[in-house]
Design a protein around this motif. Structure first.
Motif, short mmCIF file in Angstrom:
data_model
loop_
_atom_site.label_atom_id
_atom_site.label_comp_id
_atom_site.label_asym_id
_atom_site.label_seq_id
_atom_site.Cartn_x
_atom_site.Cartn_y
_atom_site.Cartn_z
N GLN A 58 0.83 -1.19 0.00
CA GLN A 58 0.00 0.00 0.00
C GLN A 58 0.87 1.25 0.00
O GLN A 58 2.05 1.19 0.32
CB GLN A 58 -0.92 0.01 1.23
CG GLN A 58 -1.90 -1.15 1.28
CD GLN A 58 -2.77 -1.10 2.52
OE1 GLN A 58 -2.37 -0.57 3.55
NE2 GLN A 58 -3.98 -1.63 2.41
N ALA A 59 0.25 2.35 -0.38
CA ALA A 59 0.94 3.64 -0.40
C ALA A 59 0.01 4.72 0.11
O ALA A 59 -1.21 4.66 -0.11
CB ALA A 59 1.42 3.98 -1.81
N VAL A 60 0.59 5.67 0.81
CA VAL A 60 -0.14 6.86 1.24
C VAL A 60 0.21 7.98 0.27
O VAL A 60 1.38 8.36 0.15
CB VAL A 60 0.23 7.25 2.68
CG1 VAL A 60 -0.52 8.52 3.09
CG2 VAL A 60 -0.07 6.12 3.64
N LEU A 61 -0.81 8.48 -0.44
CA LEU A 61 -0.61 9.55 -1.41
C LEU A 61 -1.04 10.87 -0.81
O LEU A 61 -2.04 10.95 -0.09
CB LEU A 61 -1.41 9.29 -2.69
CG LEU A 61 -1.14 7.98 -3.45
CD1 LEU A 61 -1.99 7.94 -4.71
CD2 LEU A 61 0.34 7.84 -3.78
N GLU A 62 -0.29 11.91 -1.12
CA GLU A 62 -0.69 13.27 -0.78
C GLU A 62 -1.28 13.91 -2.02
O GLU A 62 -0.60 14.09 -3.03
CB GLU A 62 0.51 14.08 -0.29
CG GLU A 62 1.03 13.65 1.07
CD GLU A 62 2.20 14.50 1.54
OE1 GLU A 62 2.63 15.38 0.76
OE2 GLU A 62 2.68 14.29 2.66
N VAL A 63 -2.59 14.22 -1.97
CA VAL A 63 -3.31 14.79 -3.10
C VAL A 63 -4.02 16.05 -2.61
O VAL A 63 -4.87 15.98 -1.73
CB VAL A 63 -4.34 13.81 -3.69
CG1 VAL A 63 -4.92 14.37 -4.98
CG2 VAL A 63 -3.71 12.45 -3.93
N ARG A 64 -3.63 17.19 -3.14
CA ARG A 64 -4.26 18.46 -2.79
C ARG A 64 -4.29 18.69 -1.28
O ARG A 64 -5.30 19.09 -0.71
CB ARG A 64 -5.67 18.52 -3.37
CG ARG A 64 -5.68 18.63 -4.88
CD ARG A 64 -7.06 18.98 -5.40
NE ARG A 64 -6.99 19.52 -6.75
CZ ARG A 64 -8.03 19.98 -7.43
NH1 ARG A 64 -9.22 19.96 -6.88
NH2 ARG A 64 -7.89 20.46 -8.64
N GLY A 65 -3.19 18.37 -0.62
CA GLY A 65 -3.09 18.59 0.81
C GLY A 65 -3.76 17.53 1.66
O GLY A 65 -3.74 17.63 2.89
N GLN A 66 -4.36 16.51 1.05
CA GLN A 66 -5.01 15.44 1.79
C GLN A 66 -4.28 14.13 1.54
O GLN A 66 -3.62 13.95 0.51
CB GLN A 66 -6.47 15.30 1.37
CG GLN A 66 -7.29 16.57 1.57
CD GLN A 66 -8.75 16.35 1.29
OE1 GLN A 66 -9.34 15.39 1.80
NE2 GLN A 66 -9.34 17.21 0.49
N LYS A 67 -4.41 13.21 2.50
CA LYS A 67 -3.75 11.92 2.39
C LYS A 67 -4.76 10.85 2.03
O LYS A 67 -5.85 10.80 2.59
CB LYS A 67 -3.04 11.57 3.69
CG LYS A 67 -1.83 12.46 3.96
CD LYS A 67 -1.02 11.98 5.15
CE LYS A 67 0.23 12.84 5.33
NZ LYS A 67 1.06 12.38 6.46
N LEU A 68 -4.38 10.00 1.09
CA LEU A 68 -5.24 8.94 0.58
C LEU A 68 -4.44 7.64 0.56
O LEU A 68 -3.36 7.58 -0.02
CB LEU A 68 -5.71 9.28 -0.84
CG LEU A 68 -6.72 8.36 -1.50
CD1 LEU A 68 -8.06 8.46 -0.82
CD2 LEU A 68 -6.85 8.70 -2.98
N THR A 69 -4.93 6.60 1.23
CA THR A 69 -4.26 5.31 1.26
C THR A 69 -4.81 4.43 0.16
O THR A 69 -6.02 4.23 0.04
CB THR A 69 -4.45 4.61 2.62
OG1 THR A 69 -3.98 5.47 3.66
CG2 THR A 69 -3.69 3.30 2.67
N VAL A 70 -3.92 3.89 -0.67
CA VAL A 70 -4.31 3.05 -1.80
C VAL A 70 -3.52 1.76 -1.76
O VAL A 70 -2.45 1.68 -1.17
CB VAL A 70 -4.10 3.77 -3.15
CG1 VAL A 70 -4.94 5.03 -3.23
CG2 VAL A 70 -2.62 4.10 -3.34
N SER A 71 -4.07 0.72 -2.39
CA SER A 71 -3.37 -0.56 -2.51
C SER A 71 -2.66 -0.63 -3.85
O SER A 71 -3.20 -0.19 -4.88
CB SER A 71 -4.37 -1.72 -2.39
OG SER A 71 -4.97 -1.72 -1.11
N LEU A 72 -1.47 -1.18 -3.84
CA LEU A 72 -0.65 -1.26 -5.05
C LEU A 72 -0.69 -2.68 -5.60
O LEU A 72 -0.55 -3.64 -4.85
CB LEU A 72 0.79 -0.89 -4.75
CG LEU A 72 1.03 0.50 -4.13
CD1 LEU A 72 2.50 0.65 -3.77
CD2 LEU A 72 0.59 1.59 -5.08
N PRO A 73 -0.88 -2.85 -6.91
CA PRO A 73 -0.85 -4.19 -7.52
C PRO A 73 0.58 -4.68 -7.70
O PRO A 73 1.54 -3.89 -7.70
CB PRO A 73 -1.53 -3.96 -8.86
CG PRO A 73 -1.20 -2.55 -9.20
CD PRO A 73 -1.16 -1.80 -7.90
#
Length: 464
Positions: A58-73
């Motif tokens: 998984q990765a934590v992305l910073e998008v427009r000042g917010q954090k979003l946790t996504v799963s990586l294939p």
């Protein structure tokens, strides 16, 4: 990749190395809506952190000042913290369009990290190098050589060392003032017990404005900039080039090519390993090589010292460029910054350094709309840290905004702080005579408040 809630991965668009993020469940959908992206609108995201949970990458992305946790294939692009991605909203999912090349700041940070653990203080390093003018080389071990035996310096090495000494301002034994004084021919200093023996007696009384400018130019932090402008002469005219010339001369003495310099492991200073970017941090470094005292160094030890000092200058250059490269809201640099060490030679041949930082904040002037009256002014800020023989450690923080000047001085010793406070009235008068409006002028006991500079995914700097 997908939001980690067990959602399925939506089909991939053709010819796109993208992996969708399904947002079919309430929480992921709310995260997507909070980004305020229109359909098929692209945005840049930054990989803040890589995670591994229950066997999923998984990765934590910073998008427009917010954090979003996504799963990586498993078949996705190789990512690391700090990478920049371009993502696009497609309906109720996010699609990874591509991985962006490293920014200038990222490249600078990576180069800086490579050099950080291998820095050598310029004061102790230069003192050890110049000690060779009187002590010579340590003789290589052999069946006929005795322990502690020395051999004289080759003429080319001695000349290269004198070239370095010429770049350092000299402290007057009588007044303590700094002056640039030419050295006599290297031959006149042979057999002397001090590297100062070749100093000519004639010298300017004090370090004037031109002398300070020369001192800064000689520090080595501007070497590549001056080379790019073609303003350097054929002979080495700054410390970085002079150290490189000495390294090349030592390699030739050892019958080694210039490409062999990288095989010498730099000698680092412990303080610069534990706090590599701390400012201000003046320290009194012990003289001599790690094997003890002011004993003569071998050519190999001198090369290792040179590698560490060149790394120190390179770190100052990269740190200055990194701080300047950081962009403000409009993409322009917030502040132009210069960080460097300024060495000088104290009586007796010991080298000391002053830490200098200059910031030039020009945002007020440049952020005015075109055609508008530019009432704002730029601000200069200077921070200087020195460790003096009799005064101890002193720190200066000076800010200049048009004609308004404020200055604070910190002194670790009580008697030094008292002497500075007694001289502040005369200093205020002199500054006023120059047409400056002195808004604040004070001296405090102790050190300026600072927070430790840390290395995370990017370099974080604290002002002095």
């Amino acid at each position: 990749m997908k939001l980690p809630d067990g959602n399925s991965i939506s089909p991939q668009p053709p010819n796109r190395p993208a992996i969708s993020v399904d947002t079919g469940r309430p929480d992921p959908l709310r995260q997507l809506q909070s980004l305020q992206l229109e359909n098929r609108q692209a945005v840049v995201a930054r990989v803040a952190e890589l995670l591994s949970e229950r066997g999923l990458q998984q990765a934590v992305l910073e998008v427009r000042g917010q954090k979003l946790t996504v799963s990586l294939p498993a078949d996705g692009p190789e990512l690391k913290a700090g990478d920049l991605l371009r993502i696009m909203r497609e309906g109720q999912s996010l699609t990874l369009l591509d991985k962006l090349p490293p920014t200038a700041e990222t490249r600078l940070g990576q180069a800086l990290i490579r050099h950080l653990p291998w820095q050598q203080h310029l004061d102790s390093g230069l003192s050890q190098l110049l000690n060779a003018l009187s002590a010579g080389f340590r003789a290589p071990p052999g069946p006929t050589s005795q322990p502690g035996a020395t051999q004289p310096l080759p003429t080319t090495v001695r000349e290269a060392l004198h070239s370095i000494a010429r770049l350092l301002p000299q402290a007057s034994p009588e007044t303590g003032g700094l002056t640039f004084r030419p050295l006599q021919t290297p031959a006149s200093a042979q057999g002397s017990s001090s590297p100062l023996a070749g100093l000519a007696s004639a010298a300017k009384p004090g370090l004037d404005v031109d002398g300070v400018r020369q001192w800064l130019a000689n520090s080595g932090v501007l070497t590549e900039a001056r080379l790019a402008r073609g303003t350097l002469e054929a002979a080495p005219t700054d410390l970085k080039l002079a150290l490189g010339r000495l390294a090349l001369t030592l390699l030739q003495h050892q019958n080694l090519g210039a490409d062999q310099f990288t095989r010498f492991t730099p000698l680092p200073s412990n303080e610069l390993v534990t706090a590599p970017l701390q400012f201000p941090a003046p320290t009194t470094m012990p003289l001599g090589n790690p094997e003890g005292g002011r004993e003569p160094a071998s050519p190999g030890q001198m090369l290792r010292l040179l590698a560490g000092m060149l790394n120190r200058i390179t770190v100052n250059q990269l740190h200055s460029q990194l701080l300047t490269t950081r962009s403000g809201p409009e993409g322009a640099p917030q502040v132009n910054t210069l960080v460097t060490d300024l060495p000088w030679m104290a009586p007796g041949g010991e080298v000391k350094t002053a830490q200098l930082r200059i910031d030039y904040d020009k945002r007020e002037r440049e952020e005015k709309p075109p055609g508008a009256r530019r009432a704002g002014v730029a601000e200069w800020r200077l921070n200087l840290a020195m460790d003096l023989d009799e005064a101890g450690k002193v720190y200066f923080d000076v800010a200049l905004r048009q004609k308004a000047l404020s200055a604070r001085v910190w002194a670790e010793r009580q008697d030094t702080a008292r002497q500075v406070n007694q001289a502040l009235g005369d200093l205020r008068s002199r500054l006023t005579d120059l047409g400056l409006e002195v808004s604040e002028l004070e001296c405090r006991r102790g050190q300026p408040p600072t927070a430790a500079t840390r290395l995370e995914h990017r370099l974080l700097d604290t002002r002095a």
